[in-house]
Design an enzyme around this catalytic site. Structure first.
Site, PDB file in Angstrom:
ATOM      1  N   HIS A 141       0.838  -1.209   0.000  1.00 53.53           N
ATOM      2  CA  HIS A 141       0.000   0.000   0.000  1.00 53.53           C
ATOM      3  C   HIS A 141       0.865   1.248   0.000  1.00 53.53           C
ATOM      4  CE1 HIS A 141      -3.959  -1.853   1.733  1.00 53.53           C
ATOM      5  NE2 HIS A 141      -3.478  -2.523   0.696  1.00 53.53           N
ATOM      6  N   PRO A 187      -2.329   0.048  19.563  1.00 55.40           N
ATOM      7  CA  PRO A 187      -2.187  -0.472  18.197  1.00 55.40           C
ATOM      8  C   PRO A 187      -2.437   0.534  17.076  1.00 55.40           C
ATOM      9  CG  PRO A 187      -4.173  -1.344  19.239  1.00 55.40           C
ATOM     10  CD  PRO A 187      -3.447  -0.595  20.290  1.00 55.40           C
ATOM     11  N   LYS A 239       2.589  -0.348  15.218  1.00 56.04           N
ATOM     12  CA  LYS A 239       4.036  -0.435  15.458  1.00 56.04           C
ATOM     13  C   LYS A 239       4.510  -1.665  16.238  1.00 56.04           C
ATOM     14  CE  LYS A 239       5.240   3.200  13.315  1.00 56.04           C
ATOM     15  NZ  LYS A 239       5.617   2.913  11.962  1.00 56.04           N
ATOM     16  N   TYR A 268      -8.653   5.079   8.393  1.00 50.16           N
ATOM     17  CA  TYR A 268      -8.667   5.448   9.815  1.00 50.16           C
ATOM     18  C   TYR A 268      -9.757   6.504   9.981  1.00 50.16           C
ATOM     19  CZ  TYR A 268      -4.094   3.169  10.441  1.00 50.16           C
ATOM     20  OH  TYR A 268      -3.057   2.260  10.503  1.00 50.16           O
ATOM     21  N   TYR A 297       4.796   6.605   9.907  1.00 51.14           N
ATOM     22  CA  TYR A 297       3.966   5.439   9.602  1.00 51.14           C
ATOM     23  C   TYR A 297       4.780   4.350   8.912  1.00 51.14           C
ATOM     24  CZ  TYR A 297      -0.343   2.949   8.506  1.00 51.14           C
ATOM     25  OH  TYR A 297      -1.334   2.010   8.435  1.00 51.14           O
TER      26      TYR A 297
HETATM   27  P1  RFL Z   1       4.072 -12.094  21.344  1.00 49.04           P
HETATM   28  O1  RFL Z   1       3.574 -12.153  19.935  1.00 49.04           O
HETATM   29  O2  RFL Z   1       3.065 -11.766  22.389  1.00 49.04           O
HETATM   30  O3  RFL Z   1       4.767 -13.487  21.652  1.00 49.04           O
HETATM   31  C1  RFL Z   1       5.142 -13.854  22.946  1.00 49.04           C
HETATM   32  C2  RFL Z   1       5.055 -15.352  23.050  1.00 49.04           C
HETATM   33  O4  RFL Z   1       5.542 -15.773  24.326  1.00 49.04           O
HETATM   34  C3  RFL Z   1       4.723 -16.813  24.799  1.00 49.04           C
HETATM   35  N1  RFL Z   1       4.858 -16.921  26.260  1.00 49.04           N
HETATM   36  C4  RFL Z   1       5.514 -17.924  26.872  1.00 49.04           C
HETATM   37  N2  RFL Z   1       6.165 -19.000  26.400  1.00 49.04           N
HETATM   38  C5  RFL Z   1       6.729 -19.848  27.294  1.00 49.04           C
HETATM   39  N3  RFL Z   1       6.648 -19.658  28.646  1.00 49.04           N
HETATM   40  C6  RFL Z   1       5.993 -18.599  29.166  1.00 49.04           C
HETATM   41  N4  RFL Z   1       5.930 -18.426  30.482  1.00 49.04           N
HETATM   42  C7  RFL Z   1       5.397 -17.655  28.261  1.00 49.04           C
HETATM   43  N5  RFL Z   1       4.692 -16.521  28.427  1.00 49.04           N
HETATM   44  C8  RFL Z   1       4.374 -16.096  27.208  1.00 49.04           C
HETATM   45  C9  RFL Z   1       3.330 -16.406  24.329  1.00 49.04           C
HETATM   46  O5  RFL Z   1       2.428 -17.511  24.296  1.00 49.04           O
HETATM   47  C10 RFL Z   1       3.626 -15.847  22.953  1.00 49.04           C
HETATM   48  O6  RFL Z   1       3.537 -16.837  21.943  1.00 49.04           O
HETATM   49  O7  RFL Z   1       5.255 -11.041  21.506  1.00 49.04           O
HETATM   50  P2  RFL Z   1       6.352 -10.510  20.474  1.00 49.04           P
HETATM   51  O8  RFL Z   1       7.038 -11.631  19.786  1.00 49.04           O
HETATM   52  O9  RFL Z   1       7.114  -9.520  21.223  1.00 49.04           O
HETATM   53  O10 RFL Z   1       5.501  -9.771  19.334  1.00 49.04           O
HETATM   54  C11 RFL Z   1       4.796  -8.593  19.594  1.00 49.04           C
HETATM   55  C12 RFL Z   1       3.541  -8.511  18.722  1.00 49.04           C
HETATM   56  O11 RFL Z   1       2.802  -9.699  18.856  1.00 49.04           O
HETATM   57  C13 RFL Z   1       2.660  -7.312  19.069  1.00 49.04           C
HETATM   58  O12 RFL Z   1       3.436  -6.172  19.387  1.00 49.04           O
HETATM   59  C14 RFL Z   1       1.728  -6.938  17.891  1.00 49.04           C
HETATM   60  O13 RFL Z   1       0.784  -7.923  17.643  1.00 49.04           O
HETATM   61  C15 RFL Z   1       1.017  -5.615  18.196  1.00 49.04           C
HETATM   62  N6  RFL Z   1       0.049  -5.249  17.162  1.00 49.04           N
HETATM   63  C16 RFL Z   1       0.440  -4.666  15.966  1.00 49.04           C
HETATM   64  N7  RFL Z   1       1.744  -4.484  15.687  1.00 49.04           N
HETATM   65  C17 RFL Z   1       2.135  -3.974  14.496  1.00 49.04           C
HETATM   66  O14 RFL Z   1       3.343  -3.798  14.267  1.00 49.04           O
HETATM   67  N8  RFL Z   1       1.239  -3.665  13.496  1.00 49.04           N
HETATM   68  C18 RFL Z   1      -0.095  -3.811  13.687  1.00 49.04           C
HETATM   69  O15 RFL Z   1      -0.854  -3.564  12.758  1.00 49.04           O
HETATM   70  C19 RFL Z   1      -0.542  -4.297  14.967  1.00 49.04           C
HETATM   71  N9  RFL Z   1      -1.845  -4.475  15.209  1.00 49.04           N
HETATM   72  C20 RFL Z   1      -1.304  -5.492  17.381  1.00 49.04           C
HETATM   73  C21 RFL Z   1      -2.232  -5.076  16.375  1.00 49.04           C
HETATM   74  C22 RFL Z   1      -1.731  -6.132  18.506  1.00 49.04           C
HETATM   75  C23 RFL Z   1      -3.061  -6.348  18.682  1.00 49.04           C
HETATM   76  N10 RFL Z   1      -3.418  -7.039  19.848  1.00 49.04           N
HETATM   77  C24 RFL Z   1      -4.303  -8.138  19.862  1.00 49.04           C
HETATM   78  C25 RFL Z   1      -2.653  -6.832  21.035  1.00 49.04           C
HETATM   79  C26 RFL Z   1      -3.587  -5.286  16.550  1.00 49.04           C
HETATM   80  C27 RFL Z   1      -3.999  -5.892  17.728  1.00 49.04           C
HETATM   81  C28 RFL Z   1      -5.472  -6.051  17.918  1.00 49.04           C
HETATM   82  C1  PHB Z   2      -4.477  -4.503  11.360  1.00 47.99           C
HETATM   83  O1  PHB Z   2      -4.723  -4.733  10.162  1.00 47.99           O
HETATM   84  O2  PHB Z   2      -4.542  -5.371  12.217  1.00 47.99           O
HETATM   85  C2  PHB Z   2      -4.076  -3.133  11.760  1.00 47.99           C
HETATM   86  C3  PHB Z   2      -3.865  -2.180  10.782  1.00 47.99           C
HETATM   87  C4  PHB Z   2      -3.493  -0.883  11.159  1.00 47.99           C
HETATM   88  C5  PHB Z   2      -3.365  -0.566  12.492  1.00 47.99           C
HETATM   89  C6  PHB Z   2      -3.575  -1.530  13.460  1.00 47.99           C
HETATM   90  C7  PHB Z   2      -3.939  -2.819  13.098  1.00 47.99           C
HETATM   91  O3  PHB Z   2      -3.043   0.698  12.821  1.00 47.99           O
END
Ligand code: RFL
Ligand code: PHB
Length: 395
Positions: A72, A293, A297, A201, A386
């Site tokens: 995009h 979120p 990032k 957005y 961004y």
């Molecule tokens: P994770 O992905 O949470 O992975 C951590 C892993 O550790 C495991 N764990 C354990 N394993 C063994 N023993 C234990 N005691 C443990 N405790 C925990 C867990 O089960 C898990 O598998 O962390 P990591 O690798 O640092 O990654 C971070 C990302 O997952 C997170 O920052 C993103 O998902 C945030 N996020 C977004 N980030 C973006 O860059 N772009 C986005 O568009 C974006 N959208 C989002 C998001 C996060 C969201 N939620 C649900 C929080 C949208 C949403 C809705």
């Molecule tokens: C997503 O597609 O999950 C998403 C996209 C943009 C954001 C956050 C989450 O700012």
């Protein structure tokens, strides 16, 4: 059992770190509490910065991403019934974002780990981390067959915000920074082609809404909701009605509806751990920091940390150079604070607040949005942040 780097968590940070180390001949064991099917299907982020795509390609995990990821070049800000396109790539030196689900990134990294036959254990819950001030720290973990110990040279705490590694740091030696927000997100995955070509957005009197996507067949939506909301409070019809209202435009653009296949509620918080290295324990990703979120990032930060950490551990093993490990926190905090500020700014730009302060903020918010649409300088600042400011990888 013994390894060079014991990695807790098979999220993007842990899996990418493991792969980058493997490519440099450094051994690691990845321990993950959840089972594999759960980890592969956990729906989260979807927006990858160019530096993230580059890191995944460099790790050998870029093939499907380059084939299936949606590139995009802009985003839409929608308010007052009108859409305003921010031409992100044109303003940010040609750089584009790639829309590709986090669960796909994770699946690609798991497949890669399997293909090289390196250790990755699911259903392995870490219960304790000890000896991080010694040369041989120990991870204790539990599996279906009982309790085990893993001795390592280093422990990488990649276990997310609620993991055990940050909790293992000596109390008092952890300076943290935090901000909470009075809203949450309801996230929805729907089996329907996206109704927009780029991410939308939307700022609306009833609250923020985001129209994102996963593929030409799948759409992803988010709605600002009250903290404490349960996903079950939102049956399908209520979700579609609210999305139709908040995403409505004066020229009546359509929002196609389809089957909702997943819904969940996420809290919003900004959090930074001021020190990511504690002796031989190194924190990376959500274990060290959380962003709301809105700025997309979190995943990108996790990837950037893993990249810096892999380089630092490689310098230690290959050249006996302790410098990059010593400066691990300082190197990471530069990209972390930029993303923190941007994420917090994007969040307050678009979310609706109740109350008297809300009325002032409301007017200021609209003025800020209009300014972004009128001023190339303001739009450029948004665009650069961004796509990622490239602190780590200057253009
Ligand atoms: P994770 O992905 O949470 O992975 C951590 C892993 O550790 C495991 N764990 C354990 N394993 C063994 N023993 C234990 N005691 C443990 N405790 C925990 C867990 O089960 C898990 O598998 O962390 P990591 O690798 O640092 O990654 C971070 C990302 O997952 C997170 O920052 C993103 O998902 C945030 N996020 C977004 N980030 C973006 O860059 N772009 C986005 O568009 C974006 N959208 C989002 C998001 C996060 C969201 N939620 C649900 C929080 C949208 C949403 C809705
Ligand atoms: C997503 O597609 O999950 C998403 C996209 C943009 C954001 C956050 C989450 O700012």
């Amino acid at each position: 059992m013994r390894t060079q780097v014991g990695i807790i968590g098979a999220g993007p940070a842990g899996l990418l770190l493991a792969q980058l180390l493997h490519r440099q001949g450094v051994d690691s064991v990845v321990l993950e509490r959840q089972d594999e099917a759960y980890v592969r299907s956990r729906i989260r982020a979807g927006v990858l910065e160019p530096a993230t795509v580059e890191a995944l390609c460099e790790a050998g995990a870029g093939e499907r991403l380059l084939r299936e990821g949606l590139v995009h070049h802009g985003i839409e800000l929608r308010f007052g019934g009108r859409g305003h396109r921010i031409p992100v790539s044109r303003l940010a030196g040609g750089r584009a974002i790639t829309v590709y689900g986090q669960q796909e990134v994770v699946a690609d990294l798991i497949d890669l780990r399997r293909s090289v036959g390196a250790p990755l254990e699911f259903g392995a819950e870490v219960t304790a981390v000890a000896g991080t001030d010694s040369a041989s720290p120990v991870i204790t973990y539990r599996t279906a067959t009982g309790e085990h110990e893993l001795r390592c040279d280093f422990i990488a705490g990649c276990d997310g915000f609620h993991g055990v590694s940050r909790a293992a740091v000596r109390p008092g030696s952890l300076r943290t920074y935090q901000r909470d927000y009075p809203y949450a997100w309801l996230g929805v995955l729907a089996a329907v082609p996206p109704s927009a070509e780029e991410l939308v957005y939307a700022r609306h009197e009833r609250g923020f809404a985001l129209h994102s996507m996963r593929s030409p067949q799948m759409s992803r939506f988010y709605l600002q909701v009250e903290p404490g909301t349960k996903a079950t409070d939102w049956p399908d019809e209520r979700i579609w009605k609210e999305l139709r209202t908040r995403l409505a435009t004066d020229d009546g653009r359509r929002l196609d509806e389809g089957e909702i296949v997943d819904r969940s509620v996420t809290g919003m918080r900004s959090f930074v751990c001021g020190e990511m290295r504690h002796g031989r324990l190194l924190l990376a990703g959500d274990a060290a920091h959380i962003v709301p979120p809105t700025g997309a990032k979190g995943l990108n930060l996790a990837v950037a940390d893993a990249r810096v950490l892999a380089r630092a551990l490689t310098a230690h093993y290959r050249a006996g150079d302790p410098g990059p490990l010593d400066s691990y926190t300082a190197t990471c905090l530069e990209h972390i604070w930029r993303a923190q500020d941007f994420s917090s700014w994007m969040t307050t730009l678009l979310h609706r607040q109740e109350g008297a302060a809300g009325e002032f903020d409301d007017r200021a918010q609209l003025s800020r949005l209009e300014y972004l649409c009128r001023s190339r300088a303001a739009a450029t600042a948004l665009a650069e942040n961004y796509v990622g400011t490239g602190l780590l990888c200057p253009a």
